[in-house]
Design a protein around this motif. Structure first.
Motif, PDB file in Angstrom:
ATOM      1  N   GLU A  70       0.807  -1.211   0.000  1.00 57.23           N
ATOM      2  CA  GLU A  70       0.000   0.000   0.000  1.00 57.23           C
ATOM      3  C   GLU A  70       0.841   1.262   0.000  1.00 57.23           C
ATOM      4  N   ARG A  71       2.138   1.098   0.285  1.00 53.36           N
ATOM      5  CA  ARG A  71       3.053   2.238   0.313  1.00 53.36           C
ATOM      6  C   ARG A  71       4.441   1.718  -0.020  1.00 53.36           C
ATOM      7  N   VAL A  72       5.227   2.513  -0.740  1.00 53.14           N
ATOM      8  CA  VAL A  72       6.574   2.109  -1.129  1.00 53.14           C
ATOM      9  C   VAL A  72       7.524   3.282  -0.905  1.00 53.14           C
ATOM     10  N   SER A  73       8.630   3.003  -0.224  1.00 52.09           N
ATOM     11  CA  SER A  73       9.663   4.004  -0.008  1.00 52.09           C
ATOM     12  C   SER A  73      10.887   3.602  -0.822  1.00 52.09           C
ATOM     13  N   THR A  74      11.355   4.494  -1.688  1.00 51.60           N
ATOM     14  CA  THR A  74      12.516   4.213  -2.525  1.00 51.60           C
ATOM     15  C   THR A  74      13.584   5.269  -2.278  1.00 51.60           C
ATOM     16  N   SER A  75      14.791   4.806  -1.946  1.00 55.41           N
ATOM     17  CA  SER A  75      15.945   5.691  -1.760  1.00 55.41           C
ATOM     18  C   SER A  75      16.901   5.465  -2.926  1.00 55.41           C
ATOM     19  N   ILE A  76      17.466   6.566  -3.454  1.00 54.55           N
ATOM     20  CA  ILE A  76      18.334   6.488  -4.628  1.00 54.55           C
ATOM     21  C   ILE A  76      19.604   7.301  -4.385  1.00 54.55           C
ATOM     22  N   LYS A  77      20.757   6.714  -4.726  1.00 50.57           N
ATOM     23  CA  LYS A  77      22.034   7.434  -4.753  1.00 50.57           C
ATOM     24  C   LYS A  77      22.564   7.307  -6.182  1.00 50.57           C
ATOM     25  N   ILE A  78      23.077   8.410  -6.734  1.00 47.60           N
ATOM     26  CA  ILE A  78      23.568   8.420  -8.113  1.00 47.60           C
ATOM     27  C   ILE A  78      24.994   8.948  -8.152  1.00 47.60           C
ATOM     28  N   ASP A  79      25.853   8.220  -8.864  1.00 47.51           N
ATOM     29  CA  ASP A  79      27.220   8.661  -9.152  1.00 47.51           C
ATOM     30  C   ASP A  79      27.287   8.855 -10.664  1.00 47.51           C
ATOM     31  N   ASP A  80      27.299  10.090 -11.098  1.00 48.43           N
ATOM     32  CA  ASP A  80      27.276  10.422 -12.529  1.00 48.43           C
ATOM     33  C   ASP A  80      28.572  11.137 -12.878  1.00 48.43           C
ATOM     34  N   ARG A  81      29.604  10.367 -13.152  1.00 49.57           N
ATOM     35  CA  ARG A  81      30.924  10.933 -13.443  1.00 49.57           C
ATOM     36  C   ARG A  81      31.050  11.198 -14.939  1.00 49.57           C
ATOM     37  N   ARG A  82      31.435  12.429 -15.305  1.00 48.85           N
ATOM     38  CA  ARG A  82      31.495  12.796 -16.721  1.00 48.85           C
ATOM     39  C   ARG A  82      32.892  13.192 -17.187  1.00 48.85           C
ATOM     40  N   ASP A  83      33.877  13.178 -16.277  1.00 49.98           N
ATOM     41  CA  ASP A  83      35.229  13.555 -16.682  1.00 49.98           C
ATOM     42  C   ASP A  83      35.994  12.382 -17.299  1.00 49.98           C
TER      43      ASP A  83
END
Length: 100
Positions: A70-83
């Motif tokens: 009935e409820r969903v908790s989503t945690s997100i971490k992002i590493d977006d390296r462009r060099d």
């Protein structure tokens, strides 16, 4: 290429066991191409183009709802390296090299 780690927690389920939900999340992840994923005991790591990762996380976020949560908790971490190019393997190799 980006790397994202996410954790999905279904809330309002009939049981404290979540392995059935995790199995369904895995099945959903297998449907998506152009990404690599690795499940861990505490979350999932994805690798691919950032837009694609966000699309996949959105799809996976919906799975517990379709399975009765009935409820969903989503945690997100992002590493977006462009060099320079980055990958899950490259990050682990870098640490391993420093441990030698």
């Amino acid at each position: 290429m980006a790397i994202a780690e996410f954790t999905i927690i279904p809330i309002g389920t009939a049981t404290t066991s979540l392995s059935g939900y995790v199995a369904d999340l895995h099945k959903e992840l297998e449907k998506h191409s152009n990404i690599a994923f690795e499940m861990t005991p505490m979350g999932t790591i994805l690798e691919g183009p950032l837009d694609r990762l966000l699309e996949v996380i959105r799809a996976v976020h919906e799975v517990p709802f379709t399975n009765g949560a009935e409820r969903v908790s989503t945690s997100i971490k992002i590493d977006d390296r462009r060099d320079k190019p980055a990958s899950m393997k490259q990050k682990m190799k870098s640490v391993a090299d420093k441990l030698k």
